[in-house]
Design an enzyme around this catalytic site. Structure first.
Site, PDB file in Angstrom:
ATOM      1  CE1 TYR A  65     -12.953 135.542  60.602  1.00  9.92           C
ATOM      2  CE2 TYR A  65     -14.924 134.529  59.665  1.00  9.92           C
ATOM      3  CZ  TYR A  65     -13.868 135.416  59.560  1.00  9.92           C
ATOM      4  OH  TYR A  65     -13.715 136.168  58.420  1.00  9.92           O
TER       5      TYR A  65
HETATM    6  N1  LIG Z   1     -12.072 133.404  53.810  1.00 13.71           N
HETATM    7  C1  LIG Z   1     -13.351 133.702  53.684  1.00 13.71           C
HETATM    8  O1  LIG Z   1     -14.134 132.951  53.065  1.00 13.71           O
HETATM    9  C2  LIG Z   1     -13.869 134.981  54.292  1.00 13.71           C
HETATM   10  C3  LIG Z   1     -15.247 135.220  54.262  1.00 13.71           C
HETATM   11  C4  LIG Z   1     -15.728 136.443  54.727  1.00 13.71           C
HETATM   12  C5  LIG Z   1     -14.849 137.400  55.209  1.00 13.71           C
HETATM   13  N2  LIG Z   1     -13.494 137.125  55.250  1.00 13.71           N
HETATM   14  C6  LIG Z   1     -12.609 138.204  55.746  1.00 13.71           C
HETATM   15  O2  LIG Z   1     -12.123 138.881  54.594  1.00 13.71           O
HETATM   16  C7  LIG Z   1     -10.875 139.508  54.904  1.00 13.71           C
HETATM   17  C8  LIG Z   1      -9.851 139.180  53.827  1.00 13.71           C
HETATM   18  O3  LIG Z   1      -9.793 137.787  53.653  1.00 13.71           O
HETATM   19  P1  LIG Z   1      -8.646 137.147  52.724  1.00 13.71           P
HETATM   20  O4  LIG Z   1      -8.955 135.694  52.648  1.00 13.71           O
HETATM   21  O5  LIG Z   1      -8.485 137.950  51.505  1.00 13.71           O
HETATM   22  O6  LIG Z   1      -7.395 137.387  53.686  1.00 13.71           O
HETATM   23  P2  LIG Z   1      -5.989 136.601  53.728  1.00 13.71           P
HETATM   24  O7  LIG Z   1      -5.578 136.235  52.358  1.00 13.71           O
HETATM   25  O8  LIG Z   1      -6.089 135.529  54.787  1.00 13.71           O
HETATM   26  O9  LIG Z   1      -5.022 137.768  54.231  1.00 13.71           O
HETATM   27  C9  LIG Z   1      -5.040 138.234  55.521  1.00 13.71           C
HETATM   28  C10 LIG Z   1      -3.880 139.199  55.675  1.00 13.71           C
HETATM   29  O10 LIG Z   1      -3.826 139.624  57.051  1.00 13.71           O
HETATM   30  C11 LIG Z   1      -2.468 139.790  57.366  1.00 13.71           C
HETATM   31  N3  LIG Z   1      -2.200 139.719  58.793  1.00 13.71           N
HETATM   32  C12 LIG Z   1      -2.373 138.660  59.613  1.00 13.71           C
HETATM   33  N4  LIG Z   1      -1.907 138.948  60.842  1.00 13.71           N
HETATM   34  C13 LIG Z   1      -1.423 140.220  60.789  1.00 13.71           C
HETATM   35  C14 LIG Z   1      -0.802 141.076  61.723  1.00 13.71           C
HETATM   36  N5  LIG Z   1      -0.527 140.674  62.986  1.00 13.71           N
HETATM   37  N6  LIG Z   1      -0.443 142.320  61.336  1.00 13.71           N
HETATM   38  C15 LIG Z   1      -0.667 142.744  60.062  1.00 13.71           C
HETATM   39  N7  LIG Z   1      -1.252 141.966  59.120  1.00 13.71           N
HETATM   40  C16 LIG Z   1      -1.612 140.715  59.488  1.00 13.71           C
HETATM   41  C17 LIG Z   1      -1.768 138.640  56.660  1.00 13.71           C
HETATM   42  O11 LIG Z   1      -0.393 138.940  56.532  1.00 13.71           O
HETATM   43  P3  LIG Z   1       0.669 137.890  55.893  1.00 13.71           P
HETATM   44  O12 LIG Z   1       0.450 137.973  54.409  1.00 13.71           O
HETATM   45  O13 LIG Z   1       1.979 138.424  56.345  1.00 13.71           O
HETATM   46  O14 LIG Z   1       0.326 136.545  56.464  1.00 13.71           O
HETATM   47  C18 LIG Z   1      -2.516 138.566  55.340  1.00 13.71           C
HETATM   48  O15 LIG Z   1      -1.880 139.306  54.335  1.00 13.71           O
HETATM   49  C19 LIG Z   1     -10.477 139.044  56.299  1.00 13.71           C
HETATM   50  O16 LIG Z   1     -10.820 140.053  57.236  1.00 13.71           O
HETATM   51  C20 LIG Z   1     -11.362 137.800  56.498  1.00 13.71           C
HETATM   52  O17 LIG Z   1     -11.614 137.569  57.873  1.00 13.71           O
HETATM   53  C21 LIG Z   1     -12.998 135.953  54.802  1.00 13.71           C
END
Ligand SMILES: NC(=O)c1ccc[n+]([C@@H]2O[C@H](COP(=O)([O-])OP(=O)(O)OC[C@H]3O[C@@H](n4cnc5c(N)ncnc54)[C@H](OP(=O)(O)O)[C@@H]3O)[C@@H](O)[C@H]2O)c1
Length: 214
Positions: free
Chosen positions: A125
């Site tokens: 990742y």
């Molecule tokens: N989780 C962590 O602790 C963490 C830490 C550091 C950075 N991040 C990064 O921070 C960012 C936001 O994280 P989050 O947890 O707020 O995200 P999240 O809630 O997992 O939301 C991700 C979004 O991406 C959309 N998505 C997935 N596949 C797609 C596609 N093919 N086309 C268009 N949209 C698509 C999803 O759509 P659906 O709603 O339709 O599923 C969802 O709304 C991400 O880039 C993640 O990698 C996460």
């Protein structure tokens, strides 16, 4: 500013659409399912369809800036990491160049700066995030890369800790709402263009923390 939020139905994305609207911007919420349109409207955004694995670029029409906050999530396999976190992010950069969207803020991840960090299970990742970041940095876009640590759904605090150096240690987890507010602050501060900023929970008011000279 008309800001296209890619991943508008996600945790940070939902917070960001509301915060952009509250700050007087015009958010465009890009989602991949029409059933999510009403929720985008309720937060003050204009919903548009865009699938990072399919038809996507036209959703950026008319935007001044774009924010990538989509993600494959923790419950999918590595093939989605490649297709969304790496290739989807690169497609967004290309689509912005094609549609004349010059300003771009990417939500990356803390260990993208050191992808061989622990735990080993997350290395693919982080590699995907790093390669997407490198592609953005080499593009013609005015980019800011935010690398938050582990995200929580805690209430916003309005405060973060931001680090501009690459060789520091980790810090506290950070609410998604504070990352969303940091995106708004970056869009409103051109001094963050060209910067890569690690974000943690912290005590500094967000607008001050993301200032490179702060
Ligand atoms: N989780 C962590 O602790 C963490 C830490 C550091 C950075 N991040 C990064 O921070 C960012 C936001 O994280 P989050 O947890 O707020 O995200 P999240 O809630 O997992 O939301 C991700 C979004 O991406 C959309 N998505 C997935 N596949 C797609 C596609 N093919 N086309 C268009 N949209 C698509 C999803 O759509 P659906 O709603 O339709 O599923 C969802 O709304 C991400 O880039 C993640 O990698 C996460």
């Amino acid at each position: 500013m008309r800001v296209a939020v890619i991943g508008a139905n996600g945790g940070i994305g939902r917070e960001l659409v509301s915060r952009l609207a509250d700050a007087g911007h015009d958010p465009i919420g890009i989602v991949r399912d029409e059933s999510q349109f009403d929720a985008v409207r309720d937060r003050g955004g204009e919903p548009r369809l865009g699938d990072l694995e399919g038809e996507f670029a036209p959703a950026l029409e008319g935007a001044d800036a774009a924010v990538f906050t989509a993600g494959s999530g923790g419950d999918t396999g590595w093939e989605k990491t490649l297709l969304i976190d790496l290739w989807g992010a690169r497609r967004c950069v290309d689509a912005c160049a094609e549609y004349g969207v010059d300003r771009f803020v990417a939500i990356s991840a803390y260990n993208a700066s050191e992808p061989l960090s622990e735990p080993e299970s997350l290395r693919p990742y982080w590699v995907a995030k790093r390669c997407a970041d490198d592609y953005l940095e080499r593009s013609s876009l005015d980019a800011t890369i935010l690398r938050p640590t582990r995200l929580t759904d805690d209430e916003a605090t309005g405060r973060v800790s931001a680090r501009f150096e690459f060789r520091d240690e980790g810090g506290d987890a950070i609410p998604r709402a504070d990352v969303a507010q940091a995106v708004v602050a970056c869009l409103e501060n051109d001094g963050t263009i060209g910067e890569t900023i690690r974000l943690f929970g912290g005590d500094t008011p967000i607008e001050n923390a993301i200032r490179p000279d702060g």
